[in-house]
Scaffold this motif. Sequence first.
Motif, PDB file in Angstrom:
ATOM      1  N   PHE A 220       3.970  15.551  15.893  1.00  0.00           N
ATOM      2  CA  PHE A 220       4.613  14.278  15.585  1.00  0.00           C
ATOM      3  C   PHE A 220       4.062  13.104  16.393  1.00  0.00           C
ATOM      4  CE2 PHE A 220       7.594  17.577  14.397  1.00  0.00           C
ATOM      5  CZ  PHE A 220       8.044  17.148  13.162  1.00  0.00           C
ATOM      6  N   ILE A 221       3.154  13.378  17.320  1.00  0.00           N
ATOM      7  CA  ILE A 221       2.539  12.293  18.086  1.00  0.00           C
ATOM      8  C   ILE A 221       1.509  11.601  17.199  1.00  0.00           C
ATOM      9  CG2 ILE A 221       1.154  11.695  20.103  1.00  0.00           C
ATOM     10  CD1 ILE A 221       2.321  14.134  21.502  1.00  0.00           C
ATOM     11  N   PRO A 222       1.713  10.324  16.898  1.00  0.00           N
ATOM     12  CA  PRO A 222       0.820   9.658  15.931  1.00  0.00           C
ATOM     13  C   PRO A 222      -0.578   9.413  16.485  1.00  0.00           C
ATOM     14  CG  PRO A 222       2.389   8.090  16.858  1.00  0.00           C
ATOM     15  CD  PRO A 222       2.791   9.434  17.363  1.00  0.00           C
ATOM     16  N   ARG A 223      -1.560   9.638  15.635  1.00  0.00           N
ATOM     17  CA  ARG A 223      -2.952   9.298  15.925  1.00  0.00           C
ATOM     18  C   ARG A 223      -3.456   8.423  14.790  1.00  0.00           C
ATOM     19  NH1 ARG A 223      -6.711  14.298  17.486  1.00  0.00           N
ATOM     20  NH2 ARG A 223      -8.185  12.580  17.210  1.00  0.00           N
ATOM     21  N   LEU A 224      -4.095   7.320  15.154  1.00  0.00           N
ATOM     22  CA  LEU A 224      -4.502   6.357  14.146  1.00  0.00           C
ATOM     23  C   LEU A 224      -5.429   6.961  13.105  1.00  0.00           C
ATOM     24  CD1 LEU A 224      -5.084   3.047  16.158  1.00  0.00           C
ATOM     25  CD2 LEU A 224      -3.245   3.586  14.542  1.00  0.00           C
TER      26      LEU A 224
ATOM     27  N   ARG B  95      -5.492   9.967  11.893  1.00  0.00           N
ATOM     28  CA  ARG B  95      -4.705  10.738  10.917  1.00  0.00           C
ATOM     29  C   ARG B  95      -3.850   9.813  10.062  1.00  0.00           C
ATOM     30  NH1 ARG B  95      -3.566  14.419  15.398  1.00  0.00           N
ATOM     31  NH2 ARG B  95      -5.064  16.136  15.323  1.00  0.00           N
ATOM     32  N   ILE B  96      -3.283   8.782  10.686  1.00  0.00           N
ATOM     33  CA  ILE B  96      -2.467   7.832   9.929  1.00  0.00           C
ATOM     34  C   ILE B  96      -3.308   7.177   8.832  1.00  0.00           C
ATOM     35  CG2 ILE B  96      -1.147   5.689  10.026  1.00  0.00           C
ATOM     36  CD1 ILE B  96       0.301   8.030  11.293  1.00  0.00           C
ATOM     37  N   PHE B  97      -4.549   6.831   9.154  1.00  0.00           N
ATOM     38  CA  PHE B  97      -5.434   6.217   8.157  1.00  0.00           C
ATOM     39  C   PHE B  97      -5.758   7.202   7.035  1.00  0.00           C
ATOM     40  CE2 PHE B  97      -6.996   3.174  11.602  1.00  0.00           C
ATOM     41  CZ  PHE B  97      -6.224   2.132  11.104  1.00  0.00           C
ATOM     42  N   GLU B  98      -5.975   8.460   7.384  1.00  0.00           N
ATOM     43  CA  GLU B  98      -6.235   9.474   6.353  1.00  0.00           C
ATOM     44  C   GLU B  98      -5.024   9.646   5.451  1.00  0.00           C
ATOM     45  OE1 GLU B  98      -8.577  13.150   7.426  1.00  0.00           O
ATOM     46  OE2 GLU B  98      -8.154  12.424   9.447  1.00  0.00           O
ATOM     47  N   ILE B  99      -3.857   9.681   6.065  1.00  0.00           N
ATOM     48  CA  ILE B  99      -2.620   9.810   5.286  1.00  0.00           C
ATOM     49  C   ILE B  99      -2.454   8.610   4.358  1.00  0.00           C
ATOM     50  CG2 ILE B  99      -0.095   9.755   5.465  1.00  0.00           C
ATOM     51  CD1 ILE B  99      -0.431  11.359   8.110  1.00  0.00           C
ATOM     52  N   ALA B 100      -2.651   7.410   4.926  1.00  0.00           N
ATOM     53  CA  ALA B 100      -2.462   6.189   4.147  1.00  0.00           C
ATOM     54  C   ALA B 100      -3.456   6.082   2.997  1.00  0.00           C
ATOM     55  CB  ALA B 100      -2.577   4.970   5.055  1.00  0.00           C
ATOM     56  N   SER B 101      -4.663   6.598   3.197  1.00  0.00           N
ATOM     57  CA  SER B 101      -5.677   6.476   2.140  1.00  0.00           C
ATOM     58  C   SER B 101      -5.285   7.226   0.885  1.00  0.00           C
ATOM     59  CB  SER B 101      -7.039   6.981   2.640  1.00  0.00           C
ATOM     60  OG  SER B 101      -7.022   8.381   2.838  1.00  0.00           O
ATOM     61  N   LEU B 102      -4.644   8.395   1.040  1.00  0.00           N
ATOM     62  CA  LEU B 102      -4.258   9.178  -0.133  1.00  0.00           C
ATOM     63  C   LEU B 102      -2.871   8.801  -0.653  1.00  0.00           C
ATOM     64  CD1 LEU B 102      -5.649  12.785   0.514  1.00  0.00           C
ATOM     65  CD2 LEU B 102      -6.725  10.801  -0.564  1.00  0.00           C
ATOM     66  N   GLY B 103      -2.111   8.072   0.140  1.00  0.00           N
ATOM     67  CA  GLY B 103      -0.815   7.599  -0.334  1.00  0.00           C
ATOM     68  C   GLY B 103      -0.858   6.162  -0.807  1.00  0.00           C
ATOM     69  N   ALA B 104      -2.020   5.526  -0.656  1.00  0.00           N
ATOM     70  CA  ALA B 104      -2.124   4.090  -0.933  1.00  0.00           C
ATOM     71  C   ALA B 104      -1.884   3.744  -2.395  1.00  0.00           C
ATOM     72  CB  ALA B 104      -3.490   3.574  -0.488  1.00  0.00           C
ATOM     73  N   ALA B 105      -2.358   4.594  -3.309  1.00  0.00           N
ATOM     74  CA  ALA B 105      -2.193   4.284  -4.734  1.00  0.00           C
ATOM     75  C   ALA B 105      -0.716   4.168  -5.099  1.00  0.00           C
ATOM     76  CB  ALA B 105      -2.862   5.353  -5.588  1.00  0.00           C
ATOM     77  N   ASN B 106       0.073   5.147  -4.654  1.00  0.00           N
ATOM     78  CA  ASN B 106       1.508   5.108  -4.918  1.00  0.00           C
ATOM     79  C   ASN B 106       2.169   3.957  -4.179  1.00  0.00           C
ATOM     80  OD1 ASN B 106       2.250   7.873  -6.372  1.00  0.00           O
ATOM     81  ND2 ASN B 106       0.652   8.290  -4.887  1.00  0.00           N
ATOM     82  N   CYS B 107       1.719   3.714  -2.953  1.00  0.00           N
ATOM     83  CA  CYS B 107       2.266   2.617  -2.161  1.00  0.00           C
ATOM     84  C   CYS B 107       1.990   1.276  -2.819  1.00  0.00           C
ATOM     85  CB  CYS B 107       1.666   2.662  -0.757  1.00  0.00           C
ATOM     86  SG  CYS B 107       2.030   1.198   0.247  1.00  0.00           S
ATOM     87  N   PHE B 108       0.746   1.047  -3.196  1.00  0.00           N
ATOM     88  CA  PHE B 108       0.385  -0.232  -3.787  1.00  0.00           C
ATOM     89  C   PHE B 108       1.075  -0.439  -5.128  1.00  0.00           C
ATOM     90  CE2 PHE B 108      -3.845  -0.340  -1.322  1.00  0.00           C
ATOM     91  CZ  PHE B 108      -3.203  -0.972  -0.266  1.00  0.00           C
ATOM     92  N   ASN B 109       1.322   0.659  -5.831  1.00  0.00           N
ATOM     93  CA  ASN B 109       2.056   0.547  -7.086  1.00  0.00           C
ATOM     94  C   ASN B 109       3.453  -0.017  -6.847  1.00  0.00           C
ATOM     95  OD1 ASN B 109       2.293   0.946  -9.922  1.00  0.00           O
ATOM     96  ND2 ASN B 109       3.505   2.772  -9.553  1.00  0.00           N
ATOM     97  N   GLN B 110       4.101   0.459  -5.778  1.00  0.00           N
ATOM     98  CA  GLN B 110       5.440  -0.035  -5.440  1.00  0.00           C
ATOM     99  C   GLN B 110       5.389  -1.449  -4.855  1.00  0.00           C
ATOM    100  OE1 GLN B 110       8.494   1.381  -5.984  1.00  0.00           O
ATOM    101  NE2 GLN B 110       7.433   2.973  -7.146  1.00  0.00           N
ATOM    102  N   LEU B 111       4.380  -1.712  -4.006  1.00  0.00           N
ATOM    103  CA  LEU B 111       4.227  -3.064  -3.472  1.00  0.00           C
ATOM    104  C   LEU B 111       3.963  -4.063  -4.590  1.00  0.00           C
ATOM    105  CD1 LEU B 111       2.116  -2.501  -0.229  1.00  0.00           C
ATOM    106  CD2 LEU B 111       4.541  -3.088  -0.391  1.00  0.00           C
ATOM    107  N   ALA B 112       3.201  -3.600  -5.574  1.00  0.00           N
ATOM    108  CA  ALA B 112       2.945  -4.459  -6.725  1.00  0.00           C
ATOM    109  C   ALA B 112       4.246  -4.732  -7.476  1.00  0.00           C
ATOM    110  CB  ALA B 112       1.922  -3.807  -7.655  1.00  0.00           C
ATOM    111  N   MET B 113       5.108  -3.712  -7.556  1.00  0.00           N
ATOM    112  CA  MET B 113       6.414  -3.905  -8.185  1.00  0.00           C
ATOM    113  C   MET B 113       7.245  -4.917  -7.397  1.00  0.00           C
ATOM    114  SD  MET B 113       7.446  -0.038  -9.406  1.00  0.00           S
ATOM    115  CE  MET B 113       9.056  -0.577  -9.989  1.00  0.00           C
ATOM    116  N   MET B 114       7.131  -4.857  -6.063  1.00  0.00           N
ATOM    117  CA  MET B 114       7.847  -5.815  -5.231  1.00  0.00           C
ATOM    118  C   MET B 114       7.343  -7.237  -5.494  1.00  0.00           C
ATOM    119  SD  MET B 114       7.968  -6.201  -1.081  1.00  0.00           S
ATOM    120  CE  MET B 114       6.303  -6.869  -1.055  1.00  0.00           C
ATOM    121  N   LEU B 115       6.013  -7.392  -5.478  1.00  0.00           N
ATOM    122  CA  LEU B 115       5.428  -8.698  -5.740  1.00  0.00           C
ATOM    123  C   LEU B 115       5.803  -9.195  -7.130  1.00  0.00           C
ATOM    124  CD1 LEU B 115       3.534 -10.999  -4.910  1.00  0.00           C
ATOM    125  CD2 LEU B 115       1.620  -9.641  -5.776  1.00  0.00           C
TER     126      LEU B 115
END
Length: 465
Positions: free
Chosen positions: A233-237, A239-259
Amino acid sequence: MSENKENKMGNPLGSKEIPELLKAFAIPSIIAMLVSSLYNLVDQFFIGQAIGELGNAATNVVYPLVPACISCALLFGIGGASNFNLRMGKGEKDGAKYYIGNAATAMLIVGLVISVFCQITCDSLLKFFGAPDNVLPLAKSYLKITSVGFPFQIFAAGSTHLIRADGSPKYSMKINLTGAIINVILDPLFIFGFNWGMFGAGLATVIGQVVSAVMGGWYFLHYKTVRLDFASFIPRLSRIFEIASLGAANCFNQLAMMLLAIVLNKSLNHYGALSPYGNSIPLAVSGVSLKCMQIMISIVIGLSQGLQPIASFNYGAGNYDRVKKALFLALKSGAVVCIIGFLIFQIFPHQLIALFGNGSEDYFAFGVRYIKIYYFFIWTYFIQPIISNFFSSIGKPIKGIFLSLTRQVIFYLPLLILFPMFFGIDGILYAGAATDFIAAAVCIIMLIIELSRPEFKSNVLKAAS
C-alpha cells in the motif's frame, strides 16, 4: 512446465467458457453499477416528490461531481485491476500485488483532496456549474454534505474493480448493494420523516458510502490470490503512472461526462432563459432524463467492466480467440440493452418524467421533446464504452483514451456550442443525437482496424458467431 503455462491452464479466466465467464463477471458488475446509480436516482426521486422542479434542478447542478468521483474510482480501480490481471496472466504473481495496494491508497488520497476542495469552493463551484440564483441554496445544501462522502465513495467504487480482479465479483456486488439499500431506507426517513430536505438526501447517501468503503477495506485484509502486506500500500509514482495509464480511458470518459454536464448545464441555463421554458425547466428535465439514462448506462458500463479481466488475462496469456469471443459477446449483449432503452425512451417519455414529481405543462412538454430528440440514437450507445474499455484492457491505453473522449469531448462539445447558435435550445437536443451516431461510427472503424492485426485476424467471423 513453466509458471506462465501453469497460470494459463489453472486460472479460470483462461479455461472456462466465455459466456460463463462474462456472466460471472458482468452480472455482479452490472448490479454494482445499477446499485451505484441508485444513489442519485433515489435522491432524485424523493427530492422531486418533496421539493419539485427546483430540487430536480439542484441535483442536476451538483451532478458533474458524480462523474468526477467515478472517474477517480475507475482511474485507479480499472487501472489497478488491469495491471494486476495482465501480470497474473504472464505469471508475474510477486509484482502483481503492488498494483492493488497502490491503487487503493491513491483512491483515498484523491478522494480527500476533492472533498476538501468542494468544501472550500462550494458557492463559486456551483455557480460555475450553472446554478441559477433560485437553485443555488438547495444545491449548496446538497453539496456540503455529499462532498464529505467523496473519499468513501471513490474508495468503495474503486475497490469493487480490485476485488473482481481477485475473482470475487459477488462480494464486489455486495459492497454496492449494501450501501444502496442503506440509502434507499434512510432517504425517505431523513427527507420526509425528519424534514431535512436536500441535506437529508445527502446524509443518507454518505452513510451508505461509508459502510461500503469499510466493506472494501475489510476485503483487502483477506485478498485471495496474493497476500497484501503493508508494503503493497506504500505508493510509488512509477506504479501509480502504470495504473493510471490503463485506467485513463475509463477515467477520461467520466471526466468528459463531467465537462459535458457543466457545459450542458450552462447552455441549458443560457438558452433556456431565451426560450419560453425559462432556465430552471431545462435544467430539471436534463437531470431527470439523465437519471433514467443512467440505468442503461450502468448496464453497458457493467458489461465493459465484466469484459476487462477476461480480455486482459487472455491477451496477456496469448489466447486471442478467447479475447475476440468475449468482446463480441459483450457487444451483442450491449446492443440488446440499448435497443430496449431506445424503445422505452421513444414510447414512454412523459411517464419517465412523471416518475420524478409533478411540474407545469411547459415542464412536461419540454421533457417529452428533450427525451425524444436528444436520445434518438441511444441504440448505438453501447459501442463506445465497450470498445474503448476493450483497448485499455489489452494494454493499448492511448486508443482507449481517444475513443473514450470521442462522444463527450471531441464531437459533442463543438456541436453543443455550434448548433444552439442556429437552432436555439433545440440545437442542444440535435447535438446530443448527432454525437451518439458519429462516435459509434468512429469506434467501429477503429475496432475493425484492430481486428485486422495478425493476432486477431484468424477466425474473426467464427468468434463473432
